[in-house]
Design a protein around this motif. Structure first.
Motif, mmCIF file in Angstrom:
data_model
loop_
_atom_site.group_PDB
_atom_site.id
_atom_site.type_symbol
_atom_site.label_atom_id
_atom_site.label_comp_id
_atom_site.label_asym_id
_atom_site.label_seq_id
_atom_site.Cartn_x
_atom_site.Cartn_y
_atom_site.Cartn_z
ATOM 1 N N THR A 141 21.733 -41.990 -9.373
ATOM 2 C CA THR A 141 21.466 -41.232 -10.593
ATOM 3 C C THR A 141 22.718 -40.564 -11.150
ATOM 4 O O THR A 141 23.046 -40.695 -12.330
ATOM 5 N N LEU A 187 25.320 -43.119 -12.474
ATOM 6 C CA LEU A 187 24.903 -43.720 -13.740
ATOM 7 C C LEU A 187 25.109 -42.755 -14.900
ATOM 8 O O LEU A 187 25.619 -43.135 -15.956
ATOM 9 N N ASN A 234 20.346 -53.339 -7.729
ATOM 10 C CA ASN A 234 19.250 -52.389 -7.851
ATOM 11 C C ASN A 234 19.834 -50.987 -7.903
ATOM 12 O O ASN A 234 20.522 -50.561 -6.973
ATOM 13 N N TYR A 235 19.579 -50.276 -8.990
ATOM 14 C CA TYR A 235 20.113 -48.927 -9.175
ATOM 15 C C TYR A 235 18.990 -47.919 -8.933
ATOM 16 O O TYR A 235 17.978 -47.919 -9.625
ATOM 17 N N VAL A 238 17.150 -44.485 -8.996
ATOM 18 C CA VAL A 238 17.101 -43.347 -9.906
ATOM 19 C C VAL A 238 16.096 -42.330 -9.372
ATOM 20 O O VAL A 238 14.918 -42.648 -9.192
ATOM 21 N N LEU A 256 16.458 -50.836 -12.470
ATOM 22 C CA LEU A 256 16.460 -49.411 -12.164
ATOM 23 C C LEU A 256 15.187 -49.116 -11.384
ATOM 24 O O LEU A 256 14.076 -49.389 -11.862
ATOM 25 N N TRP A 281 12.718 -46.404 -9.466
ATOM 26 C CA TRP A 281 12.372 -44.986 -9.491
ATOM 27 C C TRP A 281 11.973 -44.497 -8.103
ATOM 28 O O TRP A 281 11.014 -44.999 -7.513
ATOM 29 N N PHE A 341 12.929 -52.019 -15.590
ATOM 30 C CA PHE A 341 12.599 -50.649 -15.214
ATOM 31 C C PHE A 341 11.353 -50.737 -14.338
ATOM 32 O O PHE A 341 10.297 -51.182 -14.791
#
Length: 222
Positions: free
Chosen positions: A57, A60, A90-91, A93, A114, A116, A145
């Motif tokens: 997070t 980014l 894979n980011y 967040v 992204l 969660w 997302f």
């Protein structure tokens, strides 16, 4: 030794990233790092956490903020901004990421995602007033997302009027407990093509303002 994220237990209520330090009984584990914020009733998944990776997070947001400083005024009042590239990966967040005028370019929904890991009911991407509206073209292309360890309420929330146009192209939206895309302000000039929604609890796109909202669609909405 498993990597684990505990939503709400980190600094300022963010996700606590740590590892499992010990086993007490079938209802209790000991974590290697103590909580910074009191949290209870959160849902975690050890197997999924083990392959997620680190919390991205802050990195980014720093990249977005840095790219925003490179925007220059073009003809008239238009903003000309660089495009922020999201390489395949894979980011993770754990808190809302603020979009700030700079277009995002991913490598496609099968390559750039992204995830969660924040508290259930949060917003993944927030478009605040003063950044995407009026004089700024913007958009997001080739990004998925999706829920990670918890379900976000909203994937993208627009709290800004968008005059010039905001483009969503070849994006995927997976797992929202509420509305996937929510527009809370009037006059959002939203353009989309080749989008896909899966497992959305509410509306795919919800217009939550009584003011006018202009929507343009081209090609195919999947």
């Amino acid at each position: 030794g498993y990597t684990i994220y505990v939503p709400g237990a980190g600094v300022n209520g963010g996700a606590l990233q740590t590892t499992v330090g010990g086993f007490t009984d079938t209802n209790h584990l000991v974590l290697a790092t103590g909580a910074s914020t009191s949290s209870s009733g959160q849902t975690v998944s050890f197997l999924f956490h083990a392959v997620i990776g680190t919390d991205d997070t802050a990195a980014l947001q720093a990249a977005i903020d840095g790219a925003k400083t490179r925007c220059n005024a073009g003809g008239g009042t238009w903003n000309l901004c660089p495009t922020l590239l999201f390489p395949a990966g894979n980011y993770v967040v754990s808190n809302s990421v603020n979009y700030k005028s700079v277009p995002w370019m991913g490598m496609g929904t099968q390559k750039t995602a992204l995830l969660w890991v924040g508290a259930t009911g949060g917003t993944m991407v927030y478009v605040p007033a003063g950044y995407a509206g009026g004089a700024s073209w913007g958009g997001i292309k080739g990004v998925q997302f999706r829920m990670g360890t918890n379900w976000p309420k909203t994937h993208i929330e627009f709290d800004a009027a968008v005059d010039a146009g905001f483009f969503l192209e070849e994006d995927g939206f997976l797992g929202a407990s509420g509305n996937s895309i929510e527009l809370t302000q009037g006059f959002v000039n939203l353009h989309w093509q080749k989008l896909r929604w899966d497992s959305i609890g509410g509306y795919m796109v919800r217009f939550a303002s009584s003011a006018p909202c202009w929507v343009a669609s081209s090609a195919v909405i999947d």
